[in-house]
Design a protein around this motif. Structure first.
Motif, PDB file in Angstrom:
ATOM      1  N   GLU A 255      12.175  28.973  49.582  1.00  0.00           N
ATOM      2  CA  GLU A 255      10.988  28.161  49.293  1.00  0.00           C
ATOM      3  C   GLU A 255      10.249  27.796  50.578  1.00  0.00           C
ATOM      4  O   GLU A 255       9.026  27.703  50.582  1.00  0.00           O
ATOM      5  N   LEU A 256      10.983  27.608  51.643  1.00  0.00           N
ATOM      6  CA  LEU A 256      10.383  27.313  52.935  1.00  0.00           C
ATOM      7  C   LEU A 256       9.648  28.533  53.482  1.00  0.00           C
ATOM      8  O   LEU A 256       8.596  28.404  54.106  1.00  0.00           O
ATOM      9  N   LEU A 257      10.172  29.715  53.228  1.00  0.00           N
ATOM     10  CA  LEU A 257       9.586  30.952  53.739  1.00  0.00           C
ATOM     11  C   LEU A 257       8.345  31.387  52.968  1.00  0.00           C
ATOM     12  O   LEU A 257       7.484  32.078  53.512  1.00  0.00           O
ATOM     13  N   PHE A 258       8.276  31.028  51.703  1.00  0.00           N
ATOM     14  CA  PHE A 258       7.230  31.557  50.833  1.00  0.00           C
ATOM     15  C   PHE A 258       5.807  31.358  51.371  1.00  0.00           C
ATOM     16  O   PHE A 258       5.028  32.321  51.370  1.00  0.00           O
ATOM     17  N   PRO A 259       5.404  30.171  51.833  1.00  0.00           N
ATOM     18  CA  PRO A 259       4.029  30.030  52.333  1.00  0.00           C
ATOM     19  C   PRO A 259       3.722  30.957  53.512  1.00  0.00           C
ATOM     20  O   PRO A 259       2.654  31.556  53.568  1.00  0.00           O
ATOM     21  N   MET A 260       4.667  31.092  54.431  1.00  0.00           N
ATOM     22  CA  MET A 260       4.460  31.949  55.599  1.00  0.00           C
ATOM     23  C   MET A 260       4.343  33.408  55.168  1.00  0.00           C
ATOM     24  O   MET A 260       3.428  34.117  55.580  1.00  0.00           O
ATOM     25  N   VAL A 261       5.257  33.863  54.336  1.00  0.00           N
ATOM     26  CA  VAL A 261       5.263  35.258  53.900  1.00  0.00           C
ATOM     27  C   VAL A 261       4.014  35.550  53.073  1.00  0.00           C
ATOM     28  O   VAL A 261       3.372  36.593  53.251  1.00  0.00           O
ATOM     29  N   SER A 262       3.638  34.632  52.215  1.00  0.00           N
ATOM     30  CA  SER A 262       2.438  34.793  51.400  1.00  0.00           C
ATOM     31  C   SER A 262       1.191  34.905  52.268  1.00  0.00           C
ATOM     32  O   SER A 262       0.331  35.752  52.032  1.00  0.00           O
TER      33      SER A 262
ATOM     34  N   LYS B  76       3.835  49.422  58.675  1.00  0.00           N
ATOM     35  CA  LYS B  76       4.146  50.640  57.923  1.00  0.00           C
ATOM     36  C   LYS B  76       3.060  50.996  56.925  1.00  0.00           C
ATOM     37  O   LYS B  76       2.655  52.140  56.809  1.00  0.00           O
ATOM     38  N   LYS B  77       2.629  50.030  56.183  1.00  0.00           N
ATOM     39  CA  LYS B  77       1.701  50.314  55.090  1.00  0.00           C
ATOM     40  C   LYS B  77       0.243  50.108  55.472  1.00  0.00           C
ATOM     41  O   LYS B  77      -0.638  50.325  54.652  1.00  0.00           O
TER      42      LYS B  77
ATOM     43  N   ARG C 120       9.659  36.861  59.288  1.00  0.00           N
ATOM     44  CA  ARG C 120       8.459  37.189  60.052  1.00  0.00           C
ATOM     45  C   ARG C 120       8.481  38.652  60.477  1.00  0.00           C
ATOM     46  O   ARG C 120       7.492  39.372  60.316  1.00  0.00           O
ATOM     47  N   ASN C 121       9.595  39.105  61.007  1.00  0.00           N
ATOM     48  CA  ASN C 121       9.699  40.491  61.448  1.00  0.00           C
ATOM     49  C   ASN C 121       9.567  41.465  60.280  1.00  0.00           C
ATOM     50  O   ASN C 121       8.954  42.524  60.413  1.00  0.00           O
ATOM     51  N   TYR C 122      10.143  41.106  59.133  1.00  0.00           N
ATOM     52  CA  TYR C 122      10.028  41.961  57.961  1.00  0.00           C
ATOM     53  C   TYR C 122       8.561  42.109  57.556  1.00  0.00           C
ATOM     54  O   TYR C 122       8.092  43.209  57.255  1.00  0.00           O
TER      55      TYR C 122
ATOM     56  N   ILE D 149      10.255  38.353  49.769  1.00  0.00           N
ATOM     57  CA  ILE D 149      11.334  37.358  49.832  1.00  0.00           C
ATOM     58  C   ILE D 149      12.612  37.960  49.255  1.00  0.00           C
ATOM     59  O   ILE D 149      13.702  37.783  49.821  1.00  0.00           O
ATOM     60  N   GLN D 150      12.500  38.682  48.152  1.00  0.00           N
ATOM     61  CA  GLN D 150      13.682  39.324  47.575  1.00  0.00           C
ATOM     62  C   GLN D 150      14.296  40.321  48.545  1.00  0.00           C
ATOM     63  O   GLN D 150      15.514  40.340  48.749  1.00  0.00           O
TER      64      GLN D 150
END
Length: 171
Positions: A15-22, A73-74, A64-66, A35-36
């Protein structure tokens, strides 16, 4: 690391990562998938992870690296992250217009400041990460995070002050 330990110390951080990844990937559906994948990668590394001194920082860094790898890549084009800056919704239409204007100014300013300052500002003030987590994610010292954040805030403040002082007729 047992399944329960992993769930408690790593999976709970999703849940903490979601805003950054989004924000990094530009959409919530891509963020959910990412996230998965990040959690699967971390599950495979759970033995090394249990020995790590800063699990939270390692998880943020991995996420972050992912995202950066995925973007490289894409060749995904980032959507405008102005939706991240939606600060206040009100029933007062005038107030909403003022917030939209402020969000627009801040988005424009963020495009002009150095990338590292922008990333620290967004991670701290919009995503809500601690200084230690940001330092771990960006692989810099905590004191440098504070300096970058201070510079970003100062630049945003100066630019906003010039804009609004001009609109009030002071310049």
């Amino acid at each position: 690391m047992t399944k329960q330990d992993f769930k408690h110390s790593v999976f709970s951080l999703s849940e903490l990562l979601f805003p950054m990844v989004s924000r990094m990937l530009g959409s919530t559906s891509k963020a959910e998938d990412a996230i998965q994948e990040i959690m699967i990668k971390l599950w495979h590394k759970r033995k090394q992870l249990s020995k790590h001194p800063n699990i939270k920082g390692f998880v943020v860094l991995t996420a972050r690296n992912y995202c950066l790898d995925l973007l490289r890549k894409k060749k995904v084009l980032l959507e405008d992250s102005s939706d991240v800056l939606k600060l206040v919704k009100s029933t007062n239409e005038h107030l909403n217009l003022e917030w939209e204007e402020l969000n627009s100014h801040i988005s424009t300013i963020l495009k002009t400041i150095p990338e590292q300052q922008k990333e620290v500002f967004i991670m701290r003030d919009l995503d809500g990460f601690d200084f230690e987590e940001i330092a771990a994610a960006l692989q810099i010292k905590t004191s440098h995070v504070r300096v970058l954040l201070s510079r970003a805030r100062k630049q945003i403040s100066i630019t906003l002050e010039k804009t609004y002082s001009y609109e009030r007729g002071k310049y």
